[in-house]
Design a protein around this motif. Structure first.
Motif, PDB file in Angstrom:
ATOM      1  N   LEU A 297      -4.070  -0.464   7.152  1.00  0.00           N
ATOM      2  CA  LEU A 297      -4.949  -1.035   5.674  1.00  0.00           C
ATOM      3  C   LEU A 297      -6.073  -1.712   6.284  1.00  0.00           C
ATOM      4  CD1 LEU A 297      -4.432  -2.168   2.436  1.00  0.00           C
ATOM      5  CD2 LEU A 297      -3.700  -4.051   3.235  1.00  0.00           C
ATOM      6  N   TRP A 298      -7.076  -1.315   5.691  1.00  0.00           N
ATOM      7  CA  TRP A 298      -8.491  -2.499   6.461  1.00  0.00           C
ATOM      8  C   TRP A 298      -7.885  -3.518   6.777  1.00  0.00           C
ATOM      9  CZ3 TRP A 298     -11.872  -6.759   5.240  1.00  0.00           C
ATOM     10  CH2 TRP A 298     -12.678  -5.975   5.233  1.00  0.00           C
TER      11      TRP A 298
ATOM     12  N   ALA B 212      -6.021  -4.371   0.165  1.00  0.00           N
ATOM     13  CA  ALA B 212      -6.438  -2.352  -0.801  1.00  0.00           C
ATOM     14  C   ALA B 212      -7.093  -1.890  -0.973  1.00  0.00           C
ATOM     15  CB  ALA B 212      -4.630  -2.446  -1.816  1.00  0.00           C
TER      16      ALA B 212
ATOM     17  N   SER C 149      -9.499  -0.934   0.768  1.00  0.00           N
ATOM     18  CA  SER C 149      -9.313   0.624   2.211  1.00  0.00           C
ATOM     19  C   SER C 149      -9.703   1.662   1.331  1.00  0.00           C
ATOM     20  CB  SER C 149      -7.428   0.518   2.364  1.00  0.00           C
ATOM     21  OG  SER C 149      -7.285  -0.697   2.837  1.00  0.00           O
ATOM     22  N   ILE C 150      -9.230   1.507  -0.853  1.00  0.00           N
ATOM     23  CA  ILE C 150      -9.264   2.192  -1.447  1.00  0.00           C
ATOM     24  C   ILE C 150     -11.274   2.708  -1.272  1.00  0.00           C
ATOM     25  CG2 ILE C 150     -10.197   3.322  -3.732  1.00  0.00           C
ATOM     26  CD1 ILE C 150      -6.929   1.224  -4.008  1.00  0.00           C
TER      27      ILE C 150
ATOM     28  N   SER D  45      -7.452   5.095   1.657  1.00  0.00           N
ATOM     29  CA  SER D  45      -8.473   5.491   0.702  1.00  0.00           C
ATOM     30  C   SER D  45      -6.640   5.366  -0.444  1.00  0.00           C
ATOM     31  CB  SER D  45      -9.332   6.328   0.171  1.00  0.00           C
ATOM     32  OG  SER D  45      -9.691   5.810  -1.202  1.00  0.00           O
TER      33      SER D  45
ATOM     34  N   GLY E 203      -4.579   2.550   0.187  1.00  0.00           N
ATOM     35  CA  GLY E 203      -5.297   1.758  -0.559  1.00  0.00           C
ATOM     36  C   GLY E 203      -3.994   1.647  -2.343  1.00  0.00           C
TER      37      GLY E 203
ATOM     38  N   SER F 128     -11.237   0.086  -7.897  1.00  0.00           N
ATOM     39  CA  SER F 128     -10.691   1.263  -7.350  1.00  0.00           C
ATOM     40  C   SER F 128     -10.976   2.613  -8.619  1.00  0.00           C
ATOM     41  CB  SER F 128      -8.982   1.393  -7.437  1.00  0.00           C
ATOM     42  OG  SER F 128      -8.037   1.169  -8.390  1.00  0.00           O
TER      43      SER F 128
END
Lengths: 528, 521
Positions: free
Chosen positions: B239-240, B296, B299-300, B323, B326, B434
């Protein structure tokens, strides 16, 4: 006061392993005196090995018979209880294994008195002379290692400390290669060791001033009856702590370790890194749990800081090392920090302490055997001038000698505490004991213990970096053109590495039998 | 009542690995064939087991087997599968033989077009032996019902992957391998503290997962332990902002190892969130939902945007995975039936889709010796088959309707949008934001396809041979699965849904407080 001195009662049966080792050591000195030079080694080797194995057998017999004394032997001077017997067993196995390495050619100087690089040295080497005194010296050191954690009063402990240390000071200076470094190590170890012994003795005197006795049992009783902030007691506690923590190489008393480990002949380094550490941790436990157990409110905060500092210094400074033995020395410092976490894991109810004790005993056993194995590998990687000590020389070892490099990588992973190695379960057991003691209700140190475990985990992660770096060097780097040669290992060294590997793998997969052993040894705690 | 299915499933690859490792020098071909045979046996066994799954006995976990391992610590060798674990085990079992075939020449050394050696020849049997060890551990980590056993596999599986990257990877392999190992190890050690803490606080004297569900009640304790587990899983997923190891590791690993790394190993992170973080610490999971969903969503979007900018094919695919992970994490923490079932399905589909993409890219790279997109062009004319498979795998990566990843991505977004939990509407916003990634995905995939496959044929590309039989055998099954599950995901969902329902029961999202909040929106 009628002038009659009663003969002391000595439990010869219980003390037999100790007496056997010391007896063999004395016999070894006689061999040095009377046997012709060419026969000495042939006599020493079986004598040393048999006495160590015999002592181990005696320990086993005592354990199997199972009727341990309720009180300390030899008029309360030597406590032969479960933990002591466990440590004896471990020390005896370790020393037997180390003797196999010591017996190899080429580790020890031909004539210690010759100036390094002088013609006398060359002559002695050409004549093939050797110092066979190392065998009785090792036996004396091992005897000291056995007595140290079993001493039930501070004076006996001091004597044991000296008996253990003095031969080691000498042995450190006997390396055949890099002799100046070796002599420097010996000198440094001797001076610092002498200081720390003095600290210990002074502390014992202060505590005697407070309690009126040097017996650990007596000190514990005195703590129950009088004020706990007596200056004599506080000073004594601090000085005693310095002396003991020096021996396990805890920060800020760790400075000798890298120098000494680097300079000493590698088999002796192996003996110190395993046997001395085991014995010293045993002694620390006995002093702090038996003698000063009631004082834990005073020493636990200090011990917290020492453990934290030890882990951090050990794991961070190891990163910058380029000498394989110095790196292992810093790793040993870090592990001493992990062990101190276990030392702090005491509970209010004494019965629960057996869990923590068993965790420490388990850790000692698995860590020390892996250590011996690792140093045994170090002895095999050679340059023309002796062992290939510089890490860069280890590059590409995985290609040259995949089996040896694989074994060493496995030992390193065990040090790092990767699951499915013995080192993981050691670390796990100690951390669990510490967290468990911290979670005990009403313990204001609870959060601190959790913090210490988290710190321990972070230190493990940092430590993993330098273990992994060696693996990278061995496996992922191209070998140097004039890389080191791999010495053909002697039967003894093969045996050492095999034993260490089997224990590291076996305990890593099935730790229960060894855990049972440690639990059994710890179940009765220390006798008082 | 214990079933031998799972222990056998793990024992077969381990035994295979030992035999492969002990083969005499020079029997490279035998090592490859034996590995393929063993992995196919595992696949067949897994499929037989999967078909028996609906009728097997056991409430939540089926095919359970529990043996004492370390009684002193309360540790068991406890295995068993619910629907979620089953599909992930099946994913591993499908991918391994494909990876074996795809890696046929990976250990033989890679040369660039002008003949310079990128990776030297390495021991072939060691590579395949490591692969089988890894397979056993992948099955073990998903099957473990004892938390300690899960932890042991979680950490131990790093070691074979570490050696696969470090010994057989690209030019910067040792840097990538160390970064991978240290990131994962650090997370794992934090998790170890939480595992010990869970054991001590619960005071049950056991690590068996079913007995520990719902035991920790104190919210503060839950939060601390949750954090320990979650950080480990977030690094693994990744995850970022703890993702940076993945592009390096995936780009440097040989293509086959990269497939297993991204396709299966990283799923352990999201699987762990769903199984352990949520069910063991439901209150903490609810308390942390919003921050995690925000991470999340970052991250996406971040993964997608950075992917667009990549010039290295494998790094690009790695960023697209960030991504996608995420999406999975968002689906897990949106805590609705549809979103979690979608997330689980996403784990499987992503394994197939990204696996196919990595392998197709790997075949391209093996022909040209360069991972840079700019070194290609016009592959389509020279090697239409390769280009075709690459395109389908790419389209699966951007979730084209009709391909399997569309189903899961759609379920995650719909499930998050309409999640009954947390009526604040924040999840609705998250789902809408997202959705931007769907457009970004079209950009990164189609632009790569355009640059590498279309246009004028680059000079070195002209010598390309099209896919051979082995390579078709690698890609065809994956593409078949992608298309098959795209139109007919029901068999997977039938297995996944009951397990997700059980998870949600343990998380207690259907309790009155939340239902009330949900009704108020």
């Amino acid at each position: 006061m009628n002038g009659v001195i009663e003969a002391p009662t000595i439990e010869y049966g219980a003390l037999a392993p100790l007496l056997l080792v010391f007896g063999a050591a004395v016999l070894g000195v006689l061999v040095e005196a009377f046997a012709p030079r060419y026969l000495r080694r042939a006599i020493h080797m079986p004598l040393t090995l048999l006495s160590l194995l015999g002592a181990f057998a005696l320990v086993i017999v005592t354990v199997v018979k199972g009727d341990l004394a309720e009180t300390a032997a030899a008029m309360g001077a030597v406590a032969i209880d479960g933990p002591a017997l466990f440590i004896w067993g471990v020390v005896l196995i370790l020393s037997a294994v180390c003797v196999l390495m010591i017996n190899d050619e080429g580790h020890f100087v031909a004539s210690a008195a010759a100036v390094p690089g002088s013609s006398e040295e060359e002559e002695a080497e050409a004549a093939g002379s050797e110092h066979t005194e190392i065998y009785p010296l090792v036996l004396f050191a091992v005897g000291g290692m056995m007595l140290f954690p079993a001493s039930n009063d501070l004076l006996t402990m001091f004597v044991a400390l000296e008996v253990m240390s003095l031969p080691l000071y000498l042995l450190c200076g006997l390396a055949r290669r890099r002799r100046l470094l070796s002599q420097e190590a010996s000198m440094k170890y001797f001076l610092l060791g002498a200081f720390s012994s003095a600290f210990f003795l002074y502390g014992a005197a202060m505590i005697y001033g407070f309690a009126g006795t040097v017996s650990l049992t007596g000190i514990s009783k005195a703590l129950g009856t009088s004020g706990l902030l007596d200056p004599l007691l506080m000073i004594g506690l601090a000085l005693l702590g310095v002396g003991l923590l020096f021996k396990i190489g805890a920060a800020p008393f760790q400075a000798w370790k890298p120098d000494v480990y680097q300079g000493a002949p590698t088999p002796i380094t192996a003996l110190m890194a395993s046997g001395t550490l085991v014995a010293a941790v045993g002694a620390v436990l006995r002093v702090f749990w038996v003698g000063l157990g009631n004082l834990d409110w005073n020493w636990r905060p200090v011990m917290w800081a020492v453990a934290a500092l030890t882990m951090i210094i050990g794991s961070v400074l190891a990163i910058t090392q380029t000498d394989i033995k110095r790196m292992l020395a810093y790793s040993s410092i870090a592990h001493a920090g992990f062990l101190l976490i276990g030392v702090m894991a005491t509970y209010d109810k004494a019965g629960q302490n057996s869990g923590s004790l068993s965790a420490i005993l388990f850790y000692l056993l698995v860590y020390s055997l892996t250590t011996v194995g690792a140093f045994a590998v170090v002895t095999l990687v050679r340059d023309p001038g002796g062992e290939a000590w510089h890490l860069s020389r280890w590059a590409g070892l995985g290609k040259r000698s995949p089996v040896l490099a694989g074994v060493f990588a496995f030992f390193l992973l065990a040090f790092a505490g990767i699951p499915l190695t013995s080192g993981f379960f050691g670390k796990y057991a100690v951390f669990t004991a510490a967290l468990g003691s911290g979670m005990e209700s009403g313990d204001s140190l609870g959060g601190w213990m959790t913090g210490l475990v988290v710190l321990g985990v972070v230190a493990s992660a940092v430590a993993a970096f330098f273990y992994v770096r060696v693996i990278v060097l061995m496996f992922f780097s191209e070998p140097a053109a004039d890389g080191p040669t791999i010495a053909v290992p002697s039967m003894g060294t093969v045996a050492v590495i095999t034993v260490a590997l089997l224990v590291t793998v076996g305990v890593g997969l099935f730790p229960q039998p060894v855990l049972d052993l440690a639990n059994q040894a710890a179940s009765g705690l220390f006798i008082r | 009542m214990s079933s031998l299915w799972l222990p056998i499933l793990m024992a077969v690859p381990v035994l295979g690995a030992i035999v492969v490792a002990l083969l005499p020098k020079g029997s490279d071909k035998a090592a490859k064939q034996l590995t393929l045979a063993v992995s196919l046996v595992v696949l067949v066994l897994t499929l037989v087991m999967a078909f028996q799954f609906p009728s097997a006995s056991g409430e939540r976990f089926k095919f359970e087997a529990v043996y004492d391992w370390i009684p002193s610590f309360g540790v068991h060798f406890g295995v068993g599968v619910d629907g979620i674990a089953l599909v992930l085990i099946a994913l591993s079992a499908v991918l391994v033989p494909i990876v074996v075939l795809a890696s046929w020449h990976d250990a033989d050394g890679v040369r660039t077009a002008d003949g310079t050696l990128i990776t030297p020849k390495r021991s072939v049997k060691t590579y395949f032996s490591l692969l089988l060890v890894l397979e056993a551990m992948m099955i073990g980590v998903f099957a473990a019902t004892d938390i300690f056993l899960f932890y042991v596999f979680f950490e131990a599986m790093l070691i074979p992957m570490y050696f696969m990257i470090g010994s057989y990877g690209g030019a910067q392999r040792s840097y990538a391998a160390v970064k991978f190992l240290l990131y994962s190890l650090f997370g794992g050690l934090l998790m170890l503290v939480a595992v010990i803490g869970l054991y001590v606080v619960a005071g049950k004297g056991t690590f068996m997962f079913p007995e520990l569900v719902g035991v920790i009640q104190d919210p503060a304790t839950q939060k601390w332990l949750f954090a320990g587990f979650f950080i480990a899983f977030a690094i693994k997923a990744p995850l970022w902002p703890v993702h940076t190891w993945l592009p390096d590791a995936a780009a440097q690993a040989p293509a086959g190892a990269a497939v297993l790394l991204v396709g299966v190993l990283d799923k352990v992170g999201t699987f762990g969130m769903l199984r352990f973080c949520l069910e063991l610490f439901p209150e903490a999971a609810k308390a942390f939902t919003m921050p995690i969903v925000v991470l999340a969503v970052i991250s996406i979007i971040y993964g997608a945007i950075v992917a667009i900018g990549q010039t290295d094919m494998k790094r690009l695919i790695a960023y697209t995975s960030i991504s996608h992970f995420g999406f999975i994490v968002m689906g897990v923490f949106a805590m609705s039936q549809v979103s979690q079932a979608g997330a689980t399905l996403y784990m499987v589909n992503h394994g197939f889709a990204t696996g196919a993409l990595f392998l197709a890219a790997g075949f391209l790279i093996a022909r040209r010796g360069s991972p840079h997109i700019a070194d290609y062009g016009g592959v389509q004319k020279v090697a239409p088959l390769l280009a075709g498979y690459f395109l389908i795998a790419g389209l699966a990566g951007l979730s084209l309707p009709g391909l399997s990843s569309f189903v899961s991505e759609f379920m995650v977004m719909v499930g998050t949008y309409s999640s009954p939990a947390f009526g604040s509407g924040a999840l609705t916003v998250a789902a809408i934001v997202s959705a931007v990634a769907v457009i970004l995905a079209a950009v990164y995939i189609l632009w790569m396809v355009q640059r590498a496959l279309n246009g004028p044929t680059a000079e070195p590309v002209k010598a390309f041979k099209d896919l051979n039989v082995r390579e078709v055998a690698v890609l065809a099954p994956l593409v078949a699965l992608i298309i098959g599950f795209g139109f007919f995901p029901k068999p997977l969902l039938d297995v996944i849904n009951p397990a997700v329902t059980q998870t949600l029961v343990n998380v207690k999202v259907d309790n009155p407080a939340i239902a009330e909040k949900g009704a108020g929106q």
